[in-house]
Design an enzyme around this catalytic site. Structure first.
Site, PDB file in Angstrom:
ATOM      1  CD  GLU A   1      28.179   5.538 -36.763  1.00 25.84           C
ATOM      2  OE1 GLU A   1      28.119   4.448 -37.785  1.00 25.84           O
ATOM      3  OE2 GLU A   1      29.294   5.914 -36.439  1.00 25.84           O
TER       4      GLU A   1
ATOM      5  CG  ASP B   1      29.762   8.314 -34.477  1.00 25.71           C
ATOM      6  OD1 ASP B   1      28.895   7.514 -34.411  1.00 25.71           O
ATOM      7  OD2 ASP B   1      30.569   8.397 -35.360  1.00 25.71           O
TER       8      ASP B   1
ATOM      9  CD  GLU C   1      34.580   7.778 -32.989  1.00 24.16           C
ATOM     10  OE1 GLU C   1      34.578   6.301 -33.306  1.00 24.16           O
ATOM     11  OE2 GLU C   1      35.092   8.585 -33.511  1.00 24.16           O
TER      12      GLU C   1
END
Length: 285
Positions: free
Chosen positions: A103, A105, A107
């Site tokens: 993953e 990311d 955010e």
């Protein structure tokens, strides 16, 4: 460095840049993406050139890519939730969605009006993350669309905000650190209630009187290799495979230092409470 070496390096960089295929002109949302959940909390506008996710007390929403990718340049133009967005989380990320998932990311953690937005980045490989960094953004990301992107190849992952490198994550397999390079990943985004942790560690809750909360998206073309290891691991002449993109040049390092010195507010490498022994990959930049 001799003049001939300088000229050779400049030619190499020019070749690499010229090898980069220009992104496809903006395509509609539905060409590369679909709504994954809460279709009634999404809005497709302007013939599909803009997408909005909506969060209220009933639900958030999310979308994902129709294909999975292994290496390339993944980007999205996003206008984040404005005003009092405390407790909201807008996520833009890639994930293999496997048991031991990879993953990458972004955010975006909502804030009380007047406070700077925080962007948290993280990288997972074989199900192991704990590589968080947090930065303040140096502009108001709610006033206009800004590009958030990832350059991903076998040697490194670079997070960008517009054209500014935010973070580099190197392939440190040589010292036993897993690196995401064998699991194709989809591209996803979601807007959801994270008020148990997102703003001041969960102290600031969502004020539902200010709902609905809206994040807006543009730029739905994808410049990456669609497929798995067999179709994407062997060299294919893609621009991100060129030598100039396999390491971090001095200009990029200078920009990274500027971001770190002025806008970084958390780095897993310096969190001695979580990691009494500094992680082995720290300092490998």
């Amino acid at each position: 460095m001799g003049a001939l070496k300088v000229i050779a390096l400049l030619l190499l960089v020019e070749l690499a840049l010229s090898a980069r295929l220009p992104p496809k002109s903006d395509v509609s949302f539905s060409e590369n993406y679909y709504v994954r959940w809460a279709n009634d909390h999404t809005r497709v506008l302007n013939g599909g050139s803009e997408m909005q996710l909506v969060l209220d007390k009933a639900s958030g929403a999310g979308f994902g890519s129709r294909s999975k990718y292994l290496f390339g340049h993944i980007s999205m133009k996003i206008k984040l939730v404005p005003k009092d967005s405390a407790g909201t989380v807008t996520a833009f990320y890639m994930s293999s969605e496997t048991d031991k998932h990879d993953e990458i990311d972004f955010e975006f953690l909502g804030n009380v009006s007047g406070q700077p937005y925080i962007v948290q980045t993280n990288v997972f490989a074989n199900g192991v993350g704990n590589r968080e960094q947090r930065h303040y953004l140096w502009f108001d990301p709610t006033q206009d669309f800004h590009s958030y992107s990832v350059l991903w190849n076998k040697q490194q992952i670079i997070f960008y905000v517009d054209d500014v490198p935010l973070r580099v994550h190197k392939n440190n397999e040589a010292i036993g650190i897993p690196f995401p390079k064998s699991q194709p990943m989809g591209i996803y985004s979601s807007l959801w209630n994270g008020d148990d942790w997102a703003t001041r560690g969960g102290l600031e809750k969502i004020n539902w009187d200010h709902a609905p909360f809206v994040a807006a998206y543009k730029g739905f073309s994808v410049d990456a290799c669609a497929g798995g290891v067999e179709s994407c691991s062997a060299p294919k002449g893609n621009w991100w495979e060129q030598e100039a993109f396999q390491s971090t040049d001095e200009e990029t390092k200078s920009k990274l230092k500027w971001v770190k010195d002025n806008y970084m507010i958390y780095d897993y490498c310096t969190d001695s409470k979580r990691f009494p022994t500094t992680p082995a990959d720290c300092g490998q930049f």
